[in-house]
Every structure is written in structure tokens, then in C-alpha cells.
Design a protein around this motif. Structure first.
Motif, PDB file in Angstrom:
ATOM      1  N   GLU A 250       0.824  -1.210   0.000  1.00  0.00           N
ATOM      2  CA  GLU A 250       0.000   0.000   0.000  1.00  0.00           C
ATOM      3  C   GLU A 250       0.862   1.266   0.000  1.00  0.00           C
ATOM      4  OE1 GLU A 250      -3.959   1.763   2.292  1.00  0.00           O
ATOM      5  OE2 GLU A 250      -3.111  -0.181   2.831  1.00  0.00           O
ATOM      6  N   ALA A 251       1.950   1.256   0.771  1.00  0.00           N
ATOM      7  CA  ALA A 251       2.838   2.424   0.816  1.00  0.00           C
ATOM      8  C   ALA A 251       3.515   2.653  -0.530  1.00  0.00           C
ATOM      9  CB  ALA A 251       3.888   2.240   1.916  1.00  0.00           C
ATOM     10  N   ASP A 252       3.992   1.573  -1.146  1.00  0.00           N
ATOM     11  CA  ASP A 252       4.650   1.698  -2.453  1.00  0.00           C
ATOM     12  C   ASP A 252       3.656   2.132  -3.526  1.00  0.00           C
ATOM     13  OD1 ASP A 252       7.090   1.018  -1.412  1.00  0.00           O
ATOM     14  OD2 ASP A 252       6.992  -1.092  -2.006  1.00  0.00           O
ATOM     15  N   PHE A 253       2.409   1.665  -3.403  1.00  0.00           N
ATOM     16  CA  PHE A 253       1.386   2.073  -4.372  1.00  0.00           C
ATOM     17  C   PHE A 253       1.102   3.564  -4.260  1.00  0.00           C
ATOM     18  CE2 PHE A 253      -3.123   2.758  -5.483  1.00  0.00           C
ATOM     19  CZ  PHE A 253      -3.080   2.363  -6.823  1.00  0.00           C
ATOM     20  N   GLU A 254       0.999   4.067  -3.043  1.00  0.00           N
ATOM     21  CA  GLU A 254       0.758   5.503  -2.845  1.00  0.00           C
ATOM     22  C   GLU A 254       1.913   6.324  -3.401  1.00  0.00           C
ATOM     23  OE1 GLU A 254       0.090   5.935   1.309  1.00  0.00           O
ATOM     24  OE2 GLU A 254      -1.929   5.037   1.253  1.00  0.00           O
ATOM     25  N   LYS A 255       3.138   5.841  -3.222  1.00  0.00           N
ATOM     26  CA  LYS A 255       4.301   6.544  -3.773  1.00  0.00           C
ATOM     27  C   LYS A 255       4.258   6.517  -5.303  1.00  0.00           C
ATOM     28  CE  LYS A 255       9.372   6.660  -3.668  1.00  0.00           C
ATOM     29  NZ  LYS A 255       9.506   6.749  -5.125  1.00  0.00           N
ATOM     30  N   TRP A 256       3.868   5.364  -5.873  1.00  0.00           N
ATOM     31  CA  TRP A 256       3.771   5.264  -7.336  1.00  0.00           C
ATOM     32  C   TRP A 256       2.714   6.241  -7.860  1.00  0.00           C
ATOM     33  CZ3 TRP A 256      -0.447   3.981 -10.392  1.00  0.00           C
ATOM     34  CH2 TRP A 256      -0.178   3.814 -11.762  1.00  0.00           C
ATOM     35  N   VAL A 257       1.593   6.363  -7.168  1.00  0.00           N
ATOM     36  CA  VAL A 257       0.535   7.285  -7.591  1.00  0.00           C
ATOM     37  C   VAL A 257       1.064   8.721  -7.619  1.00  0.00           C
ATOM     38  CG1 VAL A 257      -1.661   8.327  -6.918  1.00  0.00           C
ATOM     39  CG2 VAL A 257      -1.391   5.839  -6.854  1.00  0.00           C
ATOM     40  N   ALA A 258       1.760   9.106  -6.561  1.00  0.00           N
ATOM     41  CA  ALA A 258       2.302  10.474  -6.506  1.00  0.00           C
ATOM     42  C   ALA A 258       3.313  10.705  -7.616  1.00  0.00           C
ATOM     43  CB  ALA A 258       2.941  10.707  -5.140  1.00  0.00           C
ATOM     44  N   ASP A 259       4.210   9.732  -7.827  1.00  0.00           N
ATOM     45  CA  ASP A 259       5.224   9.866  -8.877  1.00  0.00           C
ATOM     46  C   ASP A 259       4.585   9.895 -10.261  1.00  0.00           C
ATOM     47  OD1 ASP A 259       7.132   9.848  -6.910  1.00  0.00           O
ATOM     48  OD2 ASP A 259       7.707   7.746  -7.194  1.00  0.00           O
TER      49      ASP A 259
END
Length: 379
Positions: A250-259
Motif C-alpha cells: 500500500e505504501a509503495d502504491f501511494e508513492k507510485w501514484v504520486a510519482d
């Protein structure tokens, strides 16, 4: 013997019965358990049905071989004379009925589970094109993110000029990214012909039909990269239409969304800047050659000579005829050719049209600027 060992042997036996080439390779030919509850339920249903069929085969062929041996001619030279048996007829009608019930109950339960698209935590629109996929996130933190996913295997590997990579024909430039442990509903459709979105490890295979929206869902439980392919014969390059799904925490997904949102914003700004300036012929030809190699050469050939049913551009009426007609075809597509509006920027479309009109024997001298493409869109 451990339960794990028994399970492995059962998989080997079932796979071998279904046509595996060798004992060592048998597991390769069976279904995968996958990383979702649905995929595991499908696998268990499959193994259950296989062993029911194995049991039926043993009983039927055992009875047949026993009868052949027991009632052979030298043992019974005089054939028996008997009439029908009501009991036998009732038994051989009842037993298959019970077997069908035993198969139908778990199959119906699994089918209901497969079709339950309710309470999704994320909705993704999946659209098939010849020969690529587009993904659009419809809600949640990723809402508004939309991109195309193209085969990224180098042409040199496809043409046999370089060694095949580890994921030959199963690699893309932009994978679909999903969060682990979330129920994701896929809305599946197509723009041109029938495709089929198939990811074995999710237990998902759904037809993509132009004009219709079909539904499927998955709740991946393990982060990782999962690969699939279009499972419908959709045209000449059907084998060049892979699916790659990257399941992240979930944390990596949120970072991917922002990027990803930052990347989209930067690309939009760069496209606007590129469209606002006037390009030289040299810059248009250079950029157009890159776009043609990446997007057009697979069908029209690297030298513009055409491939199979796809026409040549070298000397064609399109590439040497009216510029407006050429822009219209590239923007909106024709026949098997997809519409490139939305897939390429105005600058990329202007560059590739300029390249096609001035490459090979096409020496029209025409230059198409991004502003020309933008103006045509407004017509």
C-alpha cells in the motif's frame, strides 16, 4: 509421506494424464494456484474434477477389462442368455446423476464467487487496442491516471537479430500497478476488435468487446510481477499484446501514484511547450523517425514497404497526397490502424507525418507543425 509430498505427486499425476511430455515437466502443464482466493478455488475445483474423472476412468475401464478377461471365449464357450435388469439400469442412471451433482455444487459456488464484483475498493477501466492495452483508474487516490501499455521487447529479438530475453514478448513499457490486499474491479472493453484480458495468477480471463463493458475482479494477496497475454486471436500481431501487472504494498502504491501524477503533469507541460514552438524540418524528421520506429514500423515496415495486409507508405497515396487527409488518418485511424489521438502528442503526430512524407522516395517537402494537428482536431 507428508501432505505436501502427496499434493505434489497428485499434481504430477494429473498433469501427466492431461498430456505432459515427461514426469519432470508435468507441473508446468497444470493450472497455477495463483495469488488470489478465486484463482486457488479454480485450481482446487480443477483438481477435484480431474480426480473424479480419474476415478470414473478406473472404475469403467476396470469393469471393462475384468469383463473381457472373466468372460473370454475359452472360459465361457457358450454365451450367457439373460434379459435386462431393472436394478442395474437404476444404478447406472443414479450414479452419474450423483456425480453430476457432486461436480455442479462446487462449480456453481466458484462461479458465483467469480461473478461477485460488488464492494470493490478500486475500479480500473481496461481497454484493448490492436495491439496494446490502456488502463484508466476511475476512483481512489489514483483517479485520473490513464496510460497505454505497449510491448517493450526490442524488435531485434523479435526479428531474430538478438538473443531472446528472459521475458520475451511478456514485457511492457507501462505495467498496470495495483495495491496488494485490495479488491479491484476491472471494467473491460475494446476499441477495435475482440480481445481478452487474461492474467492466470489472478484467475481472471475476461473478453474485451467493442461497445460492451464486461466485469471481472481480483484481490491479489502477494506483491510481485504477474504476466499474461491477450487470449483472443485479435489479428496479425496477437502474440505481441502482453499484460503485466505490478502488485505493490500500500505504501509503495501511494508513492507510485504520486510519482505517476507528477510524471503526467511534467509530460503535459512538455507537450504544451513542444506544441507551442515552430519545429525545423531537421527536428521533425529526427523525432518522426523515432516515433515511426516505435509505433508504426511493426505494421508498415522499417523501410515503409508494408508487411502482410498492411500497406506500404513509401510512394503511397496517403503519404504523398493531401496533408489534411494524412493528418486525419493518423488522428482517427482507418480499418485496422488505430486512432493515435490521445496516444501521441500533437508534436509527435506532426513529426511522424512529416517523416512519412519526406522519407524513402516520398520527397514532398511538406512540413506539419503541432499547431496544424491541433487545428485539425478542432474541425
Amino acid at each position: 509421506m507428508s501432505l505436501k509430498k502427496l499434493k505434489q505427486i497428485s499434481v504430477w499425476l494429473a498433469s501427466a494424464l492431461m498430456g505432459a511430455t515427461s514426469w519432470a515437466e508435468a507441473p508446468r502443464f497444470n493450472l497455477r494456484e495463483g495469488v488470489t482466493q478465486v484463482s486457488r478455488d479454480i485450481y482446487q475445483l480443477h483438481m477435484y474434477a480431474v480426480w473424479v474423472c480419474v476415478g470414473i476412468g478406473i472404475v469403467v475401464f476396470g469393469a471393462m477389462f475384468y469383463s473381457i478377461w472373466k468372460h473370454r471365449r475359452d472360459n465361457h464357450p457358450e454365451p450367457a442368455k439373460f434379459h435386462h435388469s431393472t436394478l442395474v439400469e437404476v444404478v447406472w442412471t443414479t450414479i452419474p446423476f450423483l456425480i453430476l451433482i457432486a461436480l455442479a455444487v462446487p462449480a456453481t459456488r466458484t462461479l458465483i464467487e467469480i461473478e461477485d464484483n460488488s464492494n470493490a475498493e478500486l475500479n480500473v477501466l481496461v481497454t484493448g487496442y490492436q495491439w496494446k492495452w490502456s488502463y484508466k483508474y476511475l476512483d481512489g487516490p489514483a483517479a485520473g491516471i490513464e496510460f497505454y501499455s505497449n510491448l517493450s521487447t526490442p524488435r531485434e529479438q523479435i526479428e531474430g537479430k538478438a538473443p531472446k530475453g528472459e521475458h520475451y514478448l511478456l514485457e511492457v513499457d507501462n505495467p498496470l500497478v495495483l495495491p496488494v490486499g485490495k479488491k479491484v474491479r476491472f471494467l473491460v472493453t475494446a476499441k477495435d476488435v475482440i480481445h481478452s484480458w487474461f492474467v492466470p495468477d489472478f484467475g481472471v480471463k475476461q473478453d474485451a468487446i467493442p461497445g460492451f463493458i464486461n466485469e471481472a475482479w481480483a484481490k491479489p494477496e502477494v506483491p510481485g510481477i504477474y504476466r499474461g497475454q491477450c487470449a483472443e486471436l485479435c489479428g496479425k500481431d496477437h502474440g505481441f499484446m502482453p499484460i503485466v501487472v505490478d502488485v505493490k504494498s500500500e505504501a509503495d502504491f501511494e508513492k507510485w501514484v504520486a510519482d505517476k501524477k507528477a510524471e503526467i503533469a511534467a509530460a503535459k507541460k512538455a507537450a504544451e511547450e513542444a506544441a507551442a514552438r515552430s519545429w525545423s524540418k531537421e527536428d521533425l524528421m529526427k523525432k518522426g523517425k523515432e516515433v515511426f520506429a516505435a509505433r508504426c514500423a511493426a505494421c508498415h515496415g522499417a523501410e515503409g514497404k508494408g508487411t502482410g495486409p498492411f500497406p506500404a507508405l513509401d510512394g503511397s497515396k496517403v503519404a504523398t497526397g493531401p496533408v489534411e487527409a494524412h493528418i486525419d488518418i493518423v488522428l482517427h485511424g482507418r480499418n485496422a490502424m488505430p486512432a493515435w489521438a490521445g496516444q501521441l502528442t500533437d508534436a509527435e503526430i506532426a513529426a511522424v507525418i512529416t517523416y512519412e512524407r519526406n522519407a524513402w522516395s516520398n520527397k514532398t517537402g511538406d512540413l506539419v507543425q503541432p499547431a496544424d494537428v491541433a487545428a485539425h482536431k478542432k474541425q
